[in-house]
Design a protein around this motif. Structure first.
Motif, PDB file in Angstrom:
ATOM      1  N   LEU A  87       1.081  -1.117   0.091  1.00 41.64           N
ATOM      2  CA  LEU A  87       0.048   0.445  -0.127  1.00 41.64           C
ATOM      3  C   LEU A  87       0.973   1.733  -0.271  1.00 41.64           C
ATOM      4  O   LEU A  87       1.924   1.586   0.883  1.00 41.64           O
ATOM      5  CB  LEU A  87      -1.047  -0.086   1.037  1.00 41.64           C
ATOM      6  CG  LEU A  87      -1.503  -0.965   1.007  1.00 41.64           C
ATOM      7  CD1 LEU A  87      -2.560  -1.046   2.662  1.00 41.64           C
ATOM      8  CD2 LEU A  87      -2.711  -1.245   0.240  1.00 41.64           C
ATOM      9  N   SER A  88       0.407   2.117  -0.551  1.00 42.94           N
ATOM     10  CA  SER A  88       0.826   3.480  -0.461  1.00 42.94           C
ATOM     11  C   SER A  88       0.960   3.707   1.318  1.00 42.94           C
ATOM     12  O   SER A  88       0.091   3.555   2.060  1.00 42.94           O
ATOM     13  CB  SER A  88       0.381   4.771  -1.088  1.00 42.94           C
ATOM     14  OG  SER A  88      -1.214   4.863  -0.509  1.00 42.94           O
ATOM     15  N   ASP A  89       1.952   5.161   1.546  1.00 39.49           N
ATOM     16  CA  ASP A  89       1.666   5.037   2.930  1.00 39.49           C
ATOM     17  C   ASP A  89       0.602   6.155   3.561  1.00 39.49           C
ATOM     18  O   ASP A  89      -0.478   5.630   4.269  1.00 39.49           O
ATOM     19  CB  ASP A  89       3.082   6.309   2.913  1.00 39.49           C
ATOM     20  CG  ASP A  89       4.203   6.209   2.964  1.00 39.49           C
ATOM     21  OD1 ASP A  89       4.653   4.866   3.241  1.00 39.49           O
ATOM     22  OD2 ASP A  89       5.408   7.317   2.380  1.00 39.49           O
ATOM     23  N   GLU A  90      -0.111   6.977   2.253  1.00 38.70           N
ATOM     24  CA  GLU A  90      -1.256   6.952   3.022  1.00 38.70           C
ATOM     25  C   GLU A  90      -2.888   6.142   2.902  1.00 38.70           C
ATOM     26  O   GLU A  90      -2.800   6.190   3.701  1.00 38.70           O
ATOM     27  CB  GLU A  90      -1.822   8.040   1.386  1.00 38.70           C
ATOM     28  CG  GLU A  90      -1.141   9.803   1.306  1.00 38.70           C
ATOM     29  CD  GLU A  90       0.552   9.131   0.648  1.00 38.70           C
ATOM     30  OE1 GLU A  90       0.557   8.063   0.115  1.00 38.70           O
ATOM     31  OE2 GLU A  90       1.225  10.024   1.216  1.00 38.70           O
ATOM     32  N   ALA A  91      -2.473   5.227   2.040  1.00 36.19           N
ATOM     33  CA  ALA A  91      -3.688   3.860   2.010  1.00 36.19           C
ATOM     34  C   ALA A  91      -3.377   3.247   2.533  1.00 36.19           C
ATOM     35  O   ALA A  91      -4.256   2.263   3.694  1.00 36.19           O
ATOM     36  CB  ALA A  91      -3.488   3.288   0.695  1.00 36.19           C
ATOM     37  N   LEU A  92      -2.384   3.073   3.957  1.00 40.23           N
ATOM     38  CA  LEU A  92      -2.252   2.368   4.788  1.00 40.23           C
ATOM     39  C   LEU A  92      -2.232   3.270   5.953  1.00 40.23           C
ATOM     40  O   LEU A  92      -2.962   2.570   6.460  1.00 40.23           O
ATOM     41  CB  LEU A  92      -0.109   2.178   4.777  1.00 40.23           C
ATOM     42  CG  LEU A  92       0.081   1.678   6.169  1.00 40.23           C
ATOM     43  CD1 LEU A  92      -0.469   0.218   6.223  1.00 40.23           C
ATOM     44  CD2 LEU A  92       0.995   1.618   6.487  1.00 40.23           C
ATOM     45  N   ALA A  93      -2.074   4.304   6.185  1.00 41.01           N
ATOM     46  CA  ALA A  93      -2.159   4.874   7.069  1.00 41.01           C
ATOM     47  C   ALA A  93      -4.373   5.262   7.404  1.00 41.01           C
ATOM     48  O   ALA A  93      -5.222   5.530   8.255  1.00 41.01           O
ATOM     49  CB  ALA A  93      -1.936   6.591   6.843  1.00 41.01           C
ATOM     50  N   ASP A  94      -5.001   4.688   6.256  1.00 41.94           N
ATOM     51  CA  ASP A  94      -6.010   5.464   6.044  1.00 41.94           C
ATOM     52  C   ASP A  94      -6.914   3.827   6.607  1.00 41.94           C
ATOM     53  O   ASP A  94      -7.558   4.315   7.538  1.00 41.94           O
ATOM     54  CB  ASP A  94      -6.391   5.627   4.640  1.00 41.94           C
ATOM     55  CG  ASP A  94      -6.380   7.370   4.152  1.00 41.94           C
ATOM     56  OD1 ASP A  94      -6.110   7.957   5.051  1.00 41.94           O
ATOM     57  OD2 ASP A  94      -6.255   7.160   2.647  1.00 41.94           O
ATOM     58  N   TRP A  95      -5.901   2.834   6.363  1.00 45.56           N
ATOM     59  CA  TRP A  95      -6.909   1.938   6.426  1.00 45.56           C
ATOM     60  C   TRP A  95      -6.870   1.608   7.268  1.00 45.56           C
ATOM     61  O   TRP A  95      -7.638   0.284   8.440  1.00 45.56           O
ATOM     62  CB  TRP A  95      -6.229   0.222   5.742  1.00 45.56           C
ATOM     63  CG  TRP A  95      -6.201  -0.972   6.426  1.00 45.56           C
ATOM     64  CD1 TRP A  95      -7.315  -1.417   6.021  1.00 45.56           C
ATOM     65  CD2 TRP A  95      -5.226  -1.659   7.151  1.00 45.56           C
ATOM     66  NE1 TRP A  95      -7.512  -2.879   7.509  1.00 45.56           N
ATOM     67  CE2 TRP A  95      -5.995  -2.731   7.345  1.00 45.56           C
ATOM     68  CE3 TRP A  95      -3.903  -1.439   7.558  1.00 45.56           C
ATOM     69  CZ2 TRP A  95      -4.715  -3.444   8.799  1.00 45.56           C
ATOM     70  CZ3 TRP A  95      -3.059  -1.491   8.912  1.00 45.56           C
ATOM     71  CH2 TRP A  95      -4.059  -3.539   9.066  1.00 45.56           C
ATOM     72  N   LEU A  96      -4.956   2.092   8.094  1.00 43.04           N
ATOM     73  CA  LEU A  96      -4.826   1.325   9.890  1.00 43.04           C
ATOM     74  C   LEU A  96      -6.185   2.844  10.578  1.00 43.04           C
ATOM     75  O   LEU A  96      -6.581   1.800  11.735  1.00 43.04           O
ATOM     76  CB  LEU A  96      -3.760   2.237  10.712  1.00 43.04           C
ATOM     77  CG  LEU A  96      -2.355   0.791  10.100  1.00 43.04           C
ATOM     78  CD1 LEU A  96      -1.176   1.568  10.193  1.00 43.04           C
ATOM     79  CD2 LEU A  96      -2.784  -0.306  10.759  1.00 43.04           C
ATOM     80  N   VAL A  97      -6.052   3.290  10.688  1.00 43.32           N
ATOM     81  CA  VAL A  97      -7.252   4.566  11.602  1.00 43.32           C
ATOM     82  C   VAL A  97      -8.699   3.806  10.936  1.00 43.32           C
ATOM     83  O   VAL A  97      -9.469   3.974  12.084  1.00 43.32           O
ATOM     84  CB  VAL A  97      -6.947   6.114  10.458  1.00 43.32           C
ATOM     85  CG1 VAL A  97      -8.666   7.138  10.715  1.00 43.32           C
ATOM     86  CG2 VAL A  97      -5.793   6.878  10.791  1.00 43.32           C
ATOM     87  N   ARG A  98      -9.029   3.205   9.762  1.00 37.79           N
ATOM     88  CA  ARG A  98     -10.380   2.949   9.696  1.00 37.79           C
ATOM     89  C   ARG A  98     -10.444   1.606  10.666  1.00 37.79           C
ATOM     90  O   ARG A  98     -11.749   1.525  11.502  1.00 37.79           O
ATOM     91  CB  ARG A  98     -11.334   2.120   8.284  1.00 37.79           C
ATOM     92  CG  ARG A  98     -10.935   3.415   7.436  1.00 37.79           C
ATOM     93  CD  ARG A  98     -11.874   3.233   6.428  1.00 37.79           C
ATOM     94  NE  ARG A  98     -11.064   2.539   5.799  1.00 37.79           N
ATOM     95  CZ  ARG A  98      -9.173   2.002   4.565  1.00 37.79           C
ATOM     96  NH1 ARG A  98      -9.666   3.499   5.083  1.00 37.79           N
ATOM     97  NH2 ARG A  98      -9.485   1.166   4.175  1.00 37.79           N
ATOM     98  N   ASP A  99      -8.890   0.351  10.479  1.00 39.18           N
ATOM     99  CA  ASP A  99      -9.334  -0.922  12.126  1.00 39.18           C
ATOM    100  C   ASP A  99      -9.799  -0.636  12.899  1.00 39.18           C
ATOM    101  O   ASP A  99     -10.385  -1.076  13.748  1.00 39.18           O
ATOM    102  CB  ASP A  99      -8.791  -1.411  10.754  1.00 39.18           C
ATOM    103  CG  ASP A  99      -8.669  -2.464  10.707  1.00 39.18           C
ATOM    104  OD1 ASP A  99      -9.996  -3.136  10.059  1.00 39.18           O
ATOM    105  OD2 ASP A  99      -8.456  -3.539  11.647  1.00 39.18           O
TER     106      ASP A  99
END
Length: 320
Positions: free
Chosen positions: A291-303
């Protein structure tokens, strides 16, 4: 192939209280539990929490000692949340420190990468150890006889301590009421011979055969529902064995949750850059998730928000 079921249980379904010679200092998940054993006018402490809690640790230990001297400090393993108060306790009480023999050289050299400090963005105050502990070593703590056990998996060099007479296990991060600590070996790209999941299974198999009625874990309250704890641990292990990506995602969530406990909050817009600064997160993402850094951050926040481990407020993310 290793079995997928727990060995036959040796654990009685009884109510067990902590001996009066043992005290458990339990805090939140940033700091490990500390176990204080009283032997007359002397005492031994097992594990010391995270470095940002060091002043609090000294105060709590001083109160629990009630005028006794802290003679020894033992560590179950050398992760930041278990050794962070070592230096402060030595300064305050002049105690001798014993560490697992397998990590002694790493501590002496203060290799922050091998100690998983710099890769995870964590801290610890450097300390000097006086002695080592190895599997099979026996000692008295809290007027009870203990034997050190090798419990690799979460940490290659970790030890647990078992009192056969009282059927008590000080498990460190090898067994919790709802699982065990993150298994890092596969995620760090080490060779198959050092398979952490395989070692974690072997550790669970060994611990499940012990006579144990009370577990004092590295995090969380002491517990007596031993059989249920092993069932949960084996289910979690099987999930990771069948899907290594699940282990990768779990590890990243744990690292971010830990960072939020330490820092209190991180500005949402800064989270991608924070993840990019962690060698461990970058390596795991590149090898397993892509994942991109942004996509990784978005996923972590959601989860983490869905799990109740994180909340968002005014552009900040913080521990839930």
């Amino acid at each position: 192939m290793p079995s997928t079921a727990a060995p036959a249980s040796t654990h009685a379904s009884v109510s067990v209280s902590l001996p009066k010679t043992l005290q458990v200092i339990e805090r939140g998940w940033l700091s490990s539990n500390s176990v204080l054993g009283i032997d007359g006018d002397a005492a031994t402490l097992i594990d010391s929490g995270y470095v940002t809690h060091a002043e609090q640790t000294v105060a709590l230990v001083r109160a629990a000692l009630a005028g006794r001297r802290l003679e020894r400090l033992f560590n179950t393993h050398a992760h930041s949340d278990h050794i962070g108060g070592n230096a402060a306790l030595v300064e305050a009480f002049g105690c001798r420190v014993s560490v697992p023999v397998g990590v002694a050289a790493t501590i002496a050299e203060w290799d922050e990468e091998a100690l998983l400090l710099s890769p995870l963005g964590q801290q610890a105050a450097r300390f000097t150890h006086d002695a080592t502990l190895a599997a099979g070593d026996e000692f008295v703590c809290g007027e009870l006889n203990w034997r050190a056990l090798a419990v690799p998996g979460h940490d290659e060099d970790a030890l647990a301590f078992h009192c056969a007479e009282k059927r008590i296990l000080i498990s460190g991060d090898a067994l919790w009421q709802a699982g065990f600590g993150v298994v890092f070996v596969e995620l760090l790209g080490h060779s198959e011979e050092r398979g952490g999941l395989r070692e974690q299974r072997e550790t669970l198999d060994m611990l499940a055969r012990l006579p144990v009625d009370l577990v004092i874990p590295g995090h969380g309250a002491p517990f007596t529902d031993i059989g249920a704890a092993f069932e949960r641990a084996y289910r979690r292990l099987e999930a990771f064995e069948s899907n290594i990506d699940a282990l990768a995602r779990h590890a990243l969530k744990v690292i971010v949750a830990f960072a939020l406990l330490e820092r209190r909050r991180i500005f949402s817009a800064d989270l991608p850059a924070f993840l990019a600064s962690l060698a461990f997160a970058q390596s795991v993402n590149a090898r397993f998730l892509g994942l991109s850094d942004e996509a990784l951050a978005d996923w972590l926040v959601r989860d983490l928000r869905r799990a109740g481990a994180l909340r968002e407020e005014d552009g900040w993310v913080m521990a839930g």
